[in-house]
Enzyme design. Sequence first.
Site, PDB file in Angstrom:
ATOM      1  N   PRO A  27       0.764  -1.215   0.011  1.00  0.00           N
ATOM      2  CA  PRO A  27      -0.019   0.035  -0.032  1.00  0.00           C
ATOM      3  C   PRO A  27       0.821   1.193  -0.090  1.00  0.00           C
ATOM      4  O   PRO A  27       1.912   1.533   0.542  1.00  0.00           O
ATOM      5  CB  PRO A  27      -0.874  -0.154   1.347  1.00  0.00           C
ATOM      6  CG  PRO A  27      -0.032  -0.914   2.144  1.00  0.00           C
ATOM      7  CD  PRO A  27       0.634  -1.959   1.208  1.00  0.00           C
ATOM      8  N   ASN A  28       0.339   2.152  -0.731  1.00  0.00           N
ATOM      9  CA  ASN A  28       0.883   3.497  -0.884  1.00  0.00           C
ATOM     10  C   ASN A  28       2.394   3.508  -1.719  1.00  0.00           C
ATOM     11  O   ASN A  28       2.695   4.739  -1.897  1.00  0.00           O
ATOM     12  CB  ASN A  28       1.129   4.052   0.502  1.00  0.00           C
ATOM     13  CG  ASN A  28      -0.334   4.342   1.313  1.00  0.00           C
ATOM     14  OD1 ASN A  28      -1.138   4.656   0.666  1.00  0.00           O
ATOM     15  ND2 ASN A  28      -0.382   3.993   2.509  1.00  0.00           N
ATOM     16  N   ARG A  60       4.900  11.206  -2.327  1.00  0.00           N
ATOM     17  CA  ARG A  60       4.681  11.024  -0.763  1.00  0.00           C
ATOM     18  C   ARG A  60       5.931  11.302  -0.253  1.00  0.00           C
ATOM     19  O   ARG A  60       6.755  10.361  -0.187  1.00  0.00           O
ATOM     20  CB  ARG A  60       3.791   9.620  -0.693  1.00  0.00           C
ATOM     21  CG  ARG A  60       3.511   9.402   0.710  1.00  0.00           C
ATOM     22  CD  ARG A  60       2.700   8.077   1.007  1.00  0.00           C
ATOM     23  NE  ARG A  60       2.791   7.681   2.277  1.00  0.00           N
ATOM     24  CZ  ARG A  60       3.419   6.696   2.798  1.00  0.00           C
ATOM     25  NH1 ARG A  60       3.871   5.864   2.022  1.00  0.00           N
ATOM     26  NH2 ARG A  60       3.069   6.564   4.021  1.00  0.00           N
ATOM     27  N   ARG A 112      11.687   4.877  13.088  1.00  0.00           N
ATOM     28  CA  ARG A 112      10.510   5.753  12.865  1.00  0.00           C
ATOM     29  C   ARG A 112       9.551   5.097  14.155  1.00  0.00           C
ATOM     30  O   ARG A 112      10.128   4.889  15.180  1.00  0.00           O
ATOM     31  CB  ARG A 112       9.800   5.168  11.647  1.00  0.00           C
ATOM     32  CG  ARG A 112      10.637   5.579  10.494  1.00  0.00           C
ATOM     33  CD  ARG A 112      10.107   5.419   9.074  1.00  0.00           C
ATOM     34  NE  ARG A 112       8.824   6.228   8.796  1.00  0.00           N
ATOM     35  CZ  ARG A 112       8.092   5.966   8.126  1.00  0.00           C
ATOM     36  NH1 ARG A 112       8.240   5.003   7.170  1.00  0.00           N
ATOM     37  NH2 ARG A 112       6.967   6.718   7.995  1.00  0.00           N
ATOM     38  N   GLU A 119      12.720  -9.008   2.058  1.00  0.00           N
ATOM     39  CA  GLU A 119      11.951  -7.771   2.459  1.00  0.00           C
ATOM     40  C   GLU A 119      12.735  -6.517   2.443  1.00  0.00           C
ATOM     41  O   GLU A 119      13.790  -6.471   2.837  1.00  0.00           O
ATOM     42  CB  GLU A 119      11.608  -7.909   3.904  1.00  0.00           C
ATOM     43  CG  GLU A 119      10.513  -7.144   4.429  1.00  0.00           C
ATOM     44  CD  GLU A 119      10.291  -7.139   5.699  1.00  0.00           C
ATOM     45  OE1 GLU A 119       9.366  -6.338   6.511  1.00  0.00           O
ATOM     46  OE2 GLU A 119      10.827  -7.974   6.693  1.00  0.00           O
ATOM     47  N   HIS A 122      12.529  -2.211   2.602  1.00  0.00           N
ATOM     48  CA  HIS A 122      11.996  -0.919   3.189  1.00  0.00           C
ATOM     49  C   HIS A 122      12.664   0.176   3.018  1.00  0.00           C
ATOM     50  O   HIS A 122      13.781   0.100   3.229  1.00  0.00           O
ATOM     51  CB  HIS A 122      11.701  -0.752   4.745  1.00  0.00           C
ATOM     52  CG  HIS A 122      10.470  -1.819   5.275  1.00  0.00           C
ATOM     53  ND1 HIS A 122       9.394  -1.932   5.120  1.00  0.00           N
ATOM     54  CD2 HIS A 122      10.716  -3.319   5.698  1.00  0.00           C
ATOM     55  CE1 HIS A 122       8.705  -2.777   5.689  1.00  0.00           C
ATOM     56  NE2 HIS A 122       9.649  -3.829   5.987  1.00  0.00           N
ATOM     57  N   ALA A 145       3.054  -0.837   5.115  1.00  0.00           N
ATOM     58  CA  ALA A 145       2.412  -0.917   6.592  1.00  0.00           C
ATOM     59  C   ALA A 145       2.017  -2.342   6.900  1.00  0.00           C
ATOM     60  O   ALA A 145       1.804  -2.786   7.981  1.00  0.00           O
ATOM     61  CB  ALA A 145       1.304   0.045   6.730  1.00  0.00           C
ATOM     62  N   ASN A 171       8.187  -5.215  -0.576  1.00  0.00           N
ATOM     63  CA  ASN A 171       7.954  -4.008   0.233  1.00  0.00           C
ATOM     64  C   ASN A 171       6.679  -4.057   0.685  1.00  0.00           C
ATOM     65  O   ASN A 171       5.663  -3.649   0.008  1.00  0.00           O
ATOM     66  CB  ASN A 171       8.378  -3.000  -0.446  1.00  0.00           C
ATOM     67  CG  ASN A 171       8.416  -1.841   0.700  1.00  0.00           C
ATOM     68  OD1 ASN A 171       7.802  -1.743   1.701  1.00  0.00           O
ATOM     69  ND2 ASN A 171       9.162  -0.661   0.111  1.00  0.00           N
ATOM     70  N   TYR A 200      10.933   9.249   1.693  1.00  0.00           N
ATOM     71  CA  TYR A 200      11.118   7.842   0.615  1.00  0.00           C
ATOM     72  C   TYR A 200      11.915   8.237  -0.497  1.00  0.00           C
ATOM     73  O   TYR A 200      11.950   7.649  -1.519  1.00  0.00           O
ATOM     74  CB  TYR A 200       9.617   7.365   0.159  1.00  0.00           C
ATOM     75  CG  TYR A 200       8.690   7.021   1.561  1.00  0.00           C
ATOM     76  CD1 TYR A 200       9.308   5.898   1.739  1.00  0.00           C
ATOM     77  CD2 TYR A 200       7.948   7.713   2.010  1.00  0.00           C
ATOM     78  CE1 TYR A 200       8.527   5.472   3.113  1.00  0.00           C
ATOM     79  CE2 TYR A 200       7.054   7.482   2.912  1.00  0.00           C
ATOM     80  CZ  TYR A 200       7.345   6.184   3.496  1.00  0.00           C
ATOM     81  OH  TYR A 200       6.734   5.535   4.786  1.00  0.00           O
TER      82      TYR A 200
END
Length: 155
Positions: free
Chosen positions: A15-16, A23, A112, A103, A105, A82, A79, A28
């Site tokens: 998502p996103n 964004r 964070r 994985e 990120h 969330a 990735n 990012y």
Amino acid sequence: MAENEPLPLLLLNGPNLNTLGLRQPDVYGSATLAEVVRDCERLAAELGFGLRAAQTNHEGEMIDWLHAARGQVGGIIINPGAWSHTSIALADALVIPEVPIVEVHISNIHQRESFRHHSYVSPLAVGVIAGLGVRGYEYAVRHLVALLAPPAADA
């Protein structure tokens, strides 16, 4: 696919991530998802592998893709966004293809918010890359190729 051709890699983004480059560029970066995919496809091809890529904002769709990946891909770069921190269902689906998973990120999830410090995906992965920006995807491609490529014949 030729007889000795390796199965392609699967690059999944959650998502996103379709908003990469727009964004929170301070978190990012400015690269778009299309640029990331293009660069990963190019690198995989240079290393002798195909690469399929997809992004979704719908968890069930991602799970369906993972079910369909069984026997069709050699490894997965994901990735999960969330969903890393929330989705047991995604973690369960990642077991099904029975291939190595890396994985990725873009940001360092450990710098964070505290809820981002736990990932349901990480225990299933052969590697986790976090905080290296979009270069993390390239490192993931290289790592999976190193795991999956047949050893070079002795000269």
